[in-house]
Design an enzyme around this catalytic site. Sequence first.
Site, mmCIF file in Angstrom:
data_model
loop_
_atom_site.group_PDB
_atom_site.id
_atom_site.type_symbol
_atom_site.label_atom_id
_atom_site.label_comp_id
_atom_site.label_asym_id
_atom_site.label_seq_id
_atom_site.Cartn_x
_atom_site.Cartn_y
_atom_site.Cartn_z
ATOM 1 N N THR A 72 -35.727 86.129 42.864
ATOM 2 C CA THR A 72 -35.773 85.395 41.692
ATOM 3 C C THR A 72 -34.483 84.653 41.206
ATOM 4 O O THR A 72 -33.395 85.303 41.419
ATOM 5 C CB THR A 72 -36.497 85.847 40.488
ATOM 6 O OG1 THR A 72 -36.037 87.169 40.374
ATOM 7 C CG2 THR A 72 -38.047 86.137 40.922
ATOM 8 N N CYS A 81 -32.632 91.964 42.888
ATOM 9 C CA CYS A 81 -33.057 91.758 41.577
ATOM 10 C C CYS A 81 -32.278 91.293 40.425
ATOM 11 O O CYS A 81 -31.136 92.022 40.315
ATOM 12 C CB CYS A 81 -33.633 93.380 41.257
ATOM 13 S SG CYS A 81 -34.631 93.354 39.535
ATOM 14 N N CYS A 141 -45.505 56.140 41.561
ATOM 15 C CA CYS A 141 -46.990 55.555 41.353
ATOM 16 C C CYS A 141 -48.011 56.475 41.016
ATOM 17 O O CYS A 141 -48.238 57.617 42.017
ATOM 18 C CB CYS A 141 -47.103 54.746 42.461
ATOM 19 S SG CYS A 141 -48.819 53.783 42.558
#
Length: 500
Positions: free
Chosen positions: A299, A234, A485
Amino acid sequence: MGEIPYRDILLRGEAGSCLLCSGAPCAAACPFGLEPDRILRALRFENTMGAAARLPEELPCRTCRTKDCMRACLKGKLTGPVEIDRVMEYASTLEKPGGAADLTVKFCNLRCENPFFLSSSVVANNYEMIARAFETGWAGAVFKTVGTFVPKEVSPRFDALRKEALPFVGFKNIEQISEHTLAENLSCIRQLKRDFPTKILVASIMGRSEEEWTVLSGLMTEAGADVIECNFSCPHMAADGLGSDVGQNPELVAAYTRAVRRGTHLPILAKMTPNLGNMELPAIAAYEAGADGIAAINTIKSILNVDPGSFVSGPEVDGKTSVGGYSGKAVKPIALRFIHSLSICEKLRGAELSGMGGIETWLDAAEFLALGCRTVQVTTAVMQYGYRIVEDMVEGMKYYLASQGYSSVSEIIGKALPNILPADDLNRDSISYPKFHRENCLGCGRCYLSCLDGGHQAIRQEPGSGKPLLNPRRCVGCHLCLTVCPAGAITPGTRVPKNQ
């Protein structure tokens, strides 16, 4: 290229603009009993065969004159309704499923009905939430990290990164571990295992000392958890010596893994932090100390959205913030890089892998499986869209596998690994020129501008039409033009030897 020009582009665009309402008014308004909301959701989450399967052979939308669904569309209050009639027409031309593969996997010798798990976070925070997720179709859940203490949380805790029209490119949180007491969490785990005995319940734990790690693992085992996950990762715990501070220290990882093993006979996962250069070092330390598998990634440490007026960053807590954890689709390439490194590490041969980081669709999940994971975990996409996304994950994966001739999801685990090589081993003696499909070209000049200012000045625009003309003597085959594109009018050309 679809049978209908720009079909796939329209479907992506309209499905991407749908608000994905709860209790969608478009479905209630349809006089034919179709589920436009469910079809749009399937398209949004890349379950194209599932979308096609929900449409009848004789499409009533072709003769509908009322357009009640579009009048009911709540997006109409913002910018204009989703073009539901065109979506239904185009979706009816998509390939329909020809079968469904088996999604059952074995993970740490446990039978999982599919590879899809909730990760340890707010989406797996109590009995009611996890029970609802299990009923929706999730095979397992990693209970929000449990400690012997209850943290003091801040408000607000979340913020999102936006780009152009995309509202949720990445996500930051500064939330800590479970805000419930240890006794409350143990009670939830016991009840979940009583009520959902075939689902896999993983208990995530975080201790502050070897003794706490041992005690917590023993308590989770007694409560009936199937697996113990050690939160070594964490990135924003308020106290030193917790979370990613542990995960960056192989010696601490090993010591705490051994402490957990003293308290349980269950499989142990070590959840790794990406906030370091070489994840293999702490992962090896955990595996050699008794872990059965590795979960990755947690994370990424981040700072988000500094306001140029107030110079405050988000999420703003009384004018201040802190470094927090970054997640969401934007981190998926980083997560896949770490999963690949773990998969090919010789000292981790035999370790089970559970992957996470930016997974929203079955296709995202398939990438993790193809790089060696046996299960995947999801949080941020659930926070944005709800537990229901698993329906398209399950359906999309089943249909895809069957369409490719696979009978089981296990057949694709690790299949991408042989195709990822060291840079020096890649073919450097040939070139793939871009192939221009002039019938689909809009003449917008995006390829020209990108090649001019970010490439090798190999494209010029045809006078009048604006369509691209390639100078092969300048082109290096980088495919930047293909990437930018907007009409899908450029594809890879045949690979040929260089200087030919």
